[in-house]
Design an enzyme around this catalytic site. Structure first.
Site, PDB file in Angstrom:
ATOM      1  N   GLY A  51     -68.294  61.220 -31.887  1.00 11.73           N
ATOM      2  CA  GLY A  51     -68.329  62.495 -31.162  1.00 11.73           C
ATOM      3  C   GLY A  51     -68.684  62.298 -29.700  1.00 11.73           C
ATOM      4  N   ASN A  52     -68.978  63.382 -29.022  1.00 15.82           N
ATOM      5  CA  ASN A  52     -69.400  63.266 -27.621  1.00 15.82           C
ATOM      6  C   ASN A  52     -70.453  64.324 -27.323  1.00 15.82           C
ATOM      7  OD1 ASN A  52     -68.029  65.737 -26.602  1.00 15.82           O
ATOM      8  ND2 ASN A  52     -66.202  64.608 -27.229  1.00 15.82           N
TER       9      ASN A  52
END
Ligand code: CTP
Length: 412
Positions: free
Chosen positions: A206-207
């Site tokens: 993810g980020n």
């Protein structure tokens, strides 16, 4: 300025208390005239307390003051909000059964109607004809905003936000013809948040995107009168009211949703943080750690560039040439070039119309409430800076988008 604020009998009457506050805080003297029906939604005590003036809708109160003539004559501006189907019909046919309709007949200054009703009532031939009649006589009738209505359905018919009505009223008083909400009748698709690329049923890559900027943009576009579609990847903030939400997880899901939404969008804003790479293989079962095997290696493959595809699709369709595609760039400078140089190159590479550039570091932008951006335009106008809270920055971006849409010719 002396303002008469007519309040119609619709559920949106409660929002008019905020509009009244905006008028009084700007130093205007406001007389509120609620219809009989509207007092079932908001009582006269609220209007008296907030306006500091007596409130009535009867032509038989204070007869010696000749209110049914005087209020309209003396008003520099009359605003009707919510303007219900019933009130629009009464105004169009010149009825004078109460103090508000009398005042409308006696108004010497500009008159602004801010409609709110169910979409079918707004689109009914009778209402269309009444609106045309009123506009033909010089009254200003705002396009209602779009989005969730009182029931489960959505469409045009929401009362524009109080600030938008206030802005329209001030524009009208200044004699400007651009009092309509800048994005009325437009559909704006906004992607927000960060994609999550699955590794196995429990893990993902993810980020740090929180979705705050995308959500603030959705609110600003909604407030500017647009129908807003939010393509929500992972977000740490709730989606706002009055926008259509479609949840997506991965870049590939977002791509599908964005290309489908593009078919009938006037504007597409790619503010989502899309993963450039995804794991080449997604395991159907949880990847286990075992002492007897080597450390696992994750091979990444490239995700399609959604923004670039949206631009190509737009450019390939003559009908879509009015569509505006807006990208975001989270950039850092390095020894090879500064943030703006990298951003200019990205703008040319991706071919979008506007590129909103953030300068990022670990402590900047992601998850923060404030922001500073530069808006670059492919058409080559000067870079425009905007800073402040994410709400303020979003409002500036939406103003710029409205300007491009309403004043700059087709882009493809
Ligand atoms: N974007 C996209 N599809 C991707 C990656 C990014 O549509 N697969 C969009 C983002 O939503 C954003 C813009 O492209 O509007 C810029 O994203 P960014 O990650 O900064 O650009 P990249 O092309 O990935 O450039 P680089 O990683 O080389 O900086």
């Amino acid at each position: 300025m002396r303002i008469v604020l007519g309040v119609g009998g619709g559920i949106a009457a409660y929002k008019v208390a905020s509009l009244l506050r905006l008028f009084t805080e700007a130093g205007h003297d406001v007389t509120v005239i609620p219809t009989e029906a509207s007092t079932r939604f908001v009582g006269t005590a609220t209007w008296e307390a907030l306006s500091g003036n007596p409130v009535s809708n009867s032509v038989f109160d204070d007869v010696h003051l000749v209110n049914h003539v005087r209020l309209g004559h003396e008003a520099d501006l009359v605003v009707v909000a919510p303007a219900t189907a019933d009130l629009l019909a009464k105004a169009a046919t010149g009825q004078a059964g109460d103090l508000l309709t009398n005042t409308l007949l006696m108004a010497h200054g500009p008159v602004l109607f801010a409609p709110a009703m169910h979409t079918e009532m707004w689109q009914h031939a009778a209402t269309r004809a009444n609106v045309e009649t009123l506009r033909g006589r010089g009254a200003a009738v705002l396009e209602p905003a779009s989005g969730r209505l009182t029931g489960a359905d959505s469409g045009p018919g929401r009362l524009p936000e109080p600030q938008a009505i206030f802005d329209a009223a001030m524009a009208l008083v200044q004699g400007r013809s651009d009092y309509q909400l800048p994005l009325a009748g437009r559909t704006v698709t906004i992607s927000a948040g960060g994609t999550r690329e699955s590794l196995d049923p429990v893990r993902f890559l993810g980020n740090r995107s929180s979705g705050k900027q995308g959500v603030a943009l959705a609110v600003a576009a909604r407030n500017a009168g647009a129908t807003v579609r939010l393509l929500a990847a992972h977000m740490e903030v709730p989606a706002p009211a009055g926008v259509e939400v479609q949840r997506v997880e991965t870049a590939l899901e977002l791509r599908e949703a964005a290309l489908a939404a593009a078919a009938d969008s006037d504007v597409i804003i790619m503010s989502a943080a899309v993963a450039d790479f995804r794991p080449g293989e997604v395991s159907d079962t949880k990847i286990k750690k075992r002492d007897d095997t080597a450390d696992p290696v994750i091979t990444l493959v490239r995700n399609p560039d959604i923004l670039q595809e949206l631009v190509e699709k737009r450019n390939a369709s003559r009908a879509g040439s009015g569509q505006l595609v807006v990208g975001f760039a989270a950039e850092t400078g390095d020894s090879q070039g500064d943030v703006l140089a990298y951003a200019q190159a990205k703008l040319q590479r991706k071919g979008c119309d506007l590129l909103v550039v953030n300068h990022v570091g670990m402590d900047k932008v992601f998850g923060q409430d404030s922001n500073a951006v530069v808006i670059l335009s492919r058409a080559g106008s000067e870079p425009q800076e905007a800073s402040g809270t994410k709400t303020e920055v979003s409002e500036a971006i939406i103003r710029r988008i409205s300007f491009e849409l309403n004043h700059v010719s087709p882009r493809a």
